[in-house]
Design a protein around this motif. Structure first.
Motif, mmCIF file in Angstrom:
data_model
loop_
_atom_site.group_PDB
_atom_site.id
_atom_site.type_symbol
_atom_site.label_atom_id
_atom_site.label_comp_id
_atom_site.label_asym_id
_atom_site.label_seq_id
_atom_site.Cartn_x
_atom_site.Cartn_y
_atom_site.Cartn_z
ATOM 1 N N TRP A 36 37.650 30.017 35.865
ATOM 2 C CA TRP A 36 38.899 29.917 35.812
ATOM 3 C C TRP A 36 39.390 28.728 34.938
ATOM 4 O O TRP A 36 40.227 28.842 33.781
ATOM 5 C CB TRP A 36 39.755 30.196 37.181
ATOM 6 C CG TRP A 36 41.346 30.710 37.001
ATOM 7 C CD1 TRP A 36 41.911 30.737 35.812
ATOM 8 C CD2 TRP A 36 41.901 31.013 37.873
ATOM 9 N NE1 TRP A 36 43.118 31.195 36.237
ATOM 10 C CE2 TRP A 36 43.245 31.120 37.443
ATOM 11 C CE3 TRP A 36 41.967 31.040 39.301
ATOM 12 C CZ2 TRP A 36 44.447 31.437 38.235
ATOM 13 C CZ3 TRP A 36 42.895 31.247 40.078
ATOM 14 C CH2 TRP A 36 44.265 31.609 39.567
ATOM 15 N N ARG A 89 41.583 28.705 26.422
ATOM 16 C CA ARG A 89 43.037 29.341 25.841
ATOM 17 C C ARG A 89 43.928 28.157 25.361
ATOM 18 O O ARG A 89 44.826 28.435 24.334
ATOM 19 C CB ARG A 89 43.712 29.916 26.982
ATOM 20 C CG ARG A 89 42.917 31.371 27.404
ATOM 21 C CD ARG A 89 43.020 32.519 26.476
ATOM 22 N NE ARG A 89 44.680 32.575 26.538
ATOM 23 C CZ ARG A 89 45.473 33.221 27.161
ATOM 24 N NH1 ARG A 89 44.968 34.184 28.036
ATOM 25 N NH2 ARG A 89 46.783 33.937 26.733
ATOM 26 N N PRO A 104 50.955 34.839 40.378
ATOM 27 C CA PRO A 104 51.415 35.773 39.387
ATOM 28 C C PRO A 104 52.677 36.371 39.458
ATOM 29 O O PRO A 104 52.931 37.537 38.787
ATOM 30 C CB PRO A 104 50.161 36.972 39.875
ATOM 31 C CG PRO A 104 50.265 36.424 41.360
ATOM 32 C CD PRO A 104 50.302 35.058 41.463
ATOM 33 N N ARG A 109 53.747 38.422 36.356
ATOM 34 C CA ARG A 109 53.294 37.616 34.992
ATOM 35 C C ARG A 109 51.928 37.195 35.128
ATOM 36 O O ARG A 109 51.150 37.372 36.149
ATOM 37 C CB ARG A 109 54.085 36.145 34.752
ATOM 38 C CG ARG A 109 53.874 35.291 35.931
ATOM 39 C CD ARG A 109 54.421 33.900 35.893
ATOM 40 N NE ARG A 109 54.006 33.072 36.858
ATOM 41 C CZ ARG A 109 54.138 31.704 36.959
ATOM 42 N NH1 ARG A 109 54.898 30.981 35.973
ATOM 43 N NH2 ARG A 109 53.671 31.050 37.839
ATOM 44 N N SER A 110 51.136 36.857 33.729
ATOM 45 C CA SER A 110 49.814 36.435 33.963
ATOM 46 C C SER A 110 49.707 35.226 34.601
ATOM 47 O O SER A 110 50.579 34.453 34.394
ATOM 48 C CB SER A 110 49.333 36.500 32.221
ATOM 49 O OG SER A 110 48.388 35.587 32.385
ATOM 50 N N VAL A 111 48.500 34.972 35.178
ATOM 51 C CA VAL A 111 48.253 33.857 35.786
ATOM 52 C C VAL A 111 48.058 32.809 35.097
ATOM 53 O O VAL A 111 47.828 31.601 35.587
ATOM 54 C CB VAL A 111 47.119 33.820 36.944
ATOM 55 C CG1 VAL A 111 47.651 34.890 38.208
ATOM 56 C CG2 VAL A 111 45.763 34.572 36.307
ATOM 57 N N MET A 112 47.755 33.090 33.813
ATOM 58 C CA MET A 112 47.687 31.925 32.452
ATOM 59 C C MET A 112 48.951 31.353 32.242
ATOM 60 O O MET A 112 49.146 30.443 31.706
ATOM 61 C CB MET A 112 46.836 32.346 31.547
ATOM 62 C CG MET A 112 45.684 33.288 31.876
ATOM 63 S SD MET A 112 44.171 32.133 32.524
ATOM 64 C CE MET A 112 43.163 33.371 33.253
ATOM 65 N N GLU A 113 49.897 32.187 32.185
ATOM 66 C CA GLU A 113 51.333 32.136 31.467
ATOM 67 C C GLU A 113 52.085 30.782 31.721
ATOM 68 O O GLU A 113 52.043 30.122 30.476
ATOM 69 C CB GLU A 113 52.307 33.031 32.048
ATOM 70 C CG GLU A 113 53.516 33.109 31.222
ATOM 71 C CD GLU A 113 54.564 33.886 31.550
ATOM 72 O OE1 GLU A 113 54.400 35.251 31.333
ATOM 73 O OE2 GLU A 113 55.613 33.526 32.261
ATOM 74 N N SER A 159 51.756 49.189 35.402
ATOM 75 C CA SER A 159 52.371 47.822 35.195
ATOM 76 C C SER A 159 53.642 48.152 35.365
ATOM 77 O O SER A 159 54.442 47.252 35.958
ATOM 78 C CB SER A 159 52.103 47.141 33.865
ATOM 79 O OG SER A 159 52.977 47.622 32.902
#
Ligand code: SF4
Length: 458
Positions: free
Chosen positions: A414, A421, A185, A241-245, A2
Motif C-alpha cells: 500500500w 501514485r 474511506p 472516497r478512495s483510500v488514496m484520495e 457505488s
C-alpha cells in the motif's frame, strides 16, 4: 453498487446528526466505564500469577485499555476516520463538557497553538509510558491517562467555549489520529457549489468541537466526525472516497507543517519501533551490560540500585519488577535513538528523492506514503500486548505469524502504491520517477526489517 454505498454513508452522517442525544448518551457511558476501569484497579492489589482476565478486575482493565482500546482505536482510524474522537472519546467529551459548562472562555494563546505539540507530546508520552511500564501497572495507567484527562479538562476550563481546544492542539495522539485518518474511506465534505448557492435562509453555524472551517472541509484529518455539521447549508455530507484520495490528491499542501512529517518519521515509525522492540532486543541487552560492566569496573554502584519511585521508573518489588537508573537510561536511549536513527534515515531518503525530482513540495507529500506502514507498526506493536495477555490466559494463536506477515506485506505494498501514485503526478522524467520509486522502496526496507526482527528474527 457505488450508489448504494454513497447513499448508505450519506445516511449514516444524517442519522448521526439527528440523534445527538444517543451520541451524548454513548459518550457518557464511555466516560463512566473509562473512569471506573482507570481508577478502581489502581487501588486493588497486584493480580496473582494464575489469575485470568475475566476473573480479576486489574487484569481485565489492563486488557481493555492496552489489548483492545488502543490497538483497535488505531485500526478504526483507517476504516471510519476519527469517529472515535467525535463519538466515543471520554477525554474529548469531558474537555468539551468542562468548557461548555464552567469554562472561562479565554482566547487561545499562541504558545498553545504551536504545531509541534502533538509530536513532542506523543514522543514524551510513549517514552514515559515505557519507563513506568504503563501496559503492566494500573497506577501507571492512572497517572498517564488520568493526568492527560485532567489536563484536557483544565485546558477546557480556561480556553474555548464548548469546544475541544485540548483535542485540537495538545492531545498526545491528535497528530497520530490526524495522520492515520487520511487513509479512511469515508469523510465529511463540503460541496462548494451547494454552499455558494444555498438559499434556505439563515442557519446557525454548527459548533464544531475542533474548530474547523467547515466551508473548506474536504477531509477527515482534523475533523472528529461528530456529524454536527451534516446537512449544513445542504452542502456538508458524509461521503465515501478512495483510500488514496487525501494523501495523493490533497497531500500536496504547500503550507504543510514540517511537524506532521517529523511526527510520522521520527515518532510513529522510529520511536514506535524503539518502544515496541526494546523488550526483545539483544542489542538492548548488550548495550545495558556494557554500561553496567563499565560502572562496576569504575566502582560506581548507585546507578545499579532501583531507588527511583514507581512514577519515575518502574519499581514494583512485590512483582520482582524494578528498573535501576541504568535500565531507565538504556530504555530512554534505545527508544529515542531508534526515533533519531529511523527519522534521520527516512528524512535523508525523502530529501534525496525530492531533490532528484526537483520538487519542493514532494518531501512532505511523499512522506505520507509511509502512513500504511506506520499504521501497521503501531497496530502490530500494540496487539503484541493483546496477544501476550490472552496467551497468559491459555489462548494460543497458530495463525498469528501469518496474520502479522500478511498485514506487513499488505501495508508495505500500500505504501509503495501510494508512493507510485504521488511520483506519477510530478512533472519529472520517467527515469527520475523510477529512480525516486526505487529509493522510496529502499527506505521501506529497514522499517519492515525492524518488525521482522521483533516478531521472527529475535
Ligand atoms: S467538521 Fe466539525 S462539526 Fe463537522 S463533523 Fe467534523 S468535527 Fe464535527
Amino acid at each position: 453498487m457505488s450508489r448504494i454505498i454513497t447513499t448508505a454513508v450519506y445516511h449514516l452522517g444524517t442519522v448521526m446528526h439527528r440523534h445527538r442525544t444517543v451520541i451524548q448518551t454513548i459518550q457518557w457511558c464511555v466516560v463512566a466505564i473509562y473512569l471506573f476501569l482507570l481508577i478502581v484497579p489502581s487501588f486493588l492489589p497486584l493480580p496473582p500469577r494464575q489469575e485470568h482476565i475475566l476473573g480479576n478486575l486489574v487484569l481485565f482493565a489492563q486488557f481493555v485499555f492496552w489489548g483492545i482500546w488502543w490497538p483497535f482505536v488505531i485500526l478504526s482510524m483507517l476504516f471510519i476516520g476519527r469517529i472515535w474522537c467525535g463519538v466515543f472519546c471520554p477525554e474529548g467529551a469531558l474537555a468539551e463538557f468542562t468548557s461548555r459548562t464552567v469554562g472561562r472562555n479565554k482566547s487561545i494563546p499562541r504558545w498553545l497553538k504551536w504545531r509541534g505539540w502533538p509530536t513532542v507530546a506523543f514522543i514524551l508520552t510513549t517514552l514515559y509510558g515505557q519507563l513506568i511500564s504503563v501496559y503492566d501497572y494500573a497506577e501507571a495507567a492512572l497517572l498517564i491517562l488520568g493526568g492527560s484527562t485532567l489536563a484536557a479538562m483544565a485546558i477546557g476550563f480556561f480556553f474555548g467555549k464548548g469546544t475541544r481546544v485540548w483535542c485540537r492542539y495538545l492531545c498526545p495522539v491528535n497528530g497520530v489520529f490526524n495522520l492515520l485518518s487520511r487513509l479512511a474511506p469515508i469523510s465529511f465534505k463540503t460541496d462548494q457549489e451547494k454552499w455558494a448557492h444555498y438559499c434556505g435562509g439563515r442557519q446557525e453555524n454548527p459548533n464544531c468541537p475542533p474548530m474547523i472551517n467547515i466551508h473548506q472541509l474536504h477531509g477527515v484529518n482534523a475533523c472528529h466526525m461528530c456529524a454536527r455539521c451534516a446537512g449544513f447549508r445542504d452542502a456538508v455530507a458524509l461521503k465515501p472516497r478512495s483510500v488514496m484520495e487525501e494523501v495523493v490528491v490533497y497531500g500536496e499542501d504547500k503550507n504543510a507543517s514540517p511537524w506532521e512529517t517529523r511526527l510520522l518519521l521520527f515518532g510513529m515509525i522510529g520511536v514506535a519501533i524503539g518502544a515496541f522492540t526494546w523488550t526483545v532486543s539483544p542489542w538492548f541487552v548488550t548495550f545495558k551490560q556494557a554500561i553496567a560492566e563499565w560502572l562496576v569496573d569504575h566502582n560506581i554502584f548507585w546507578p545499579l540500585d532501583p531507588t527511583a519511585p514507581w512514577w519515575v521508573l518502574t519499581n514494583h518489588p512485590a512483582n520482582n519488577d524494578s528498573f535501576n537508573w541504568v535500565d531507565g537510561f538504556c530504555v530512554a536511549s534505545y527508544i529515542l535513538g531508534s526515533g533519531l536513527l529511523f527519522g534521520t534515515f527516512l528524512t535523508l531518503m525523502l530529501w534525496a528523492i525530492a531533490s532528484l525530482m526537483r520538487s519542493q513540495t514532494l518531501f512532505h507529500h511523499l512522506a505520507q506514503a509511509f502512513l500504511p506502514l506506520a499504521a501497521a507498526g503501531l497496530f502490530l506493536g500494540l496487539t503484541a500486548t493483546t496477544v501476550k495477555l490472552l496467551m497468559y490466559d491459555g489462548i494460543t494463536f497458530w495463525w498469528l505469524p501469518y496474520a502479522r506477515a500478511f498485514i506487513l506485506a499488505l501495508t508495505a505494498l500500500w505504501s509503495l502504491y501510494l508512493a507510485a501514485r504521488i511520483l506519477q503526478r510530478t512533472p519529472a522524467s520517467l527515469i527520475r520517477k523510477y529512480l525516486g520509486f526505487f529509493l522510496f522502496a529502499v527506505s521501506c526496507v529497514p522499517i519492515v526489517y525492524a518488525w521482522w526482527l521483533m516478531f521472527w528474527g529475535w
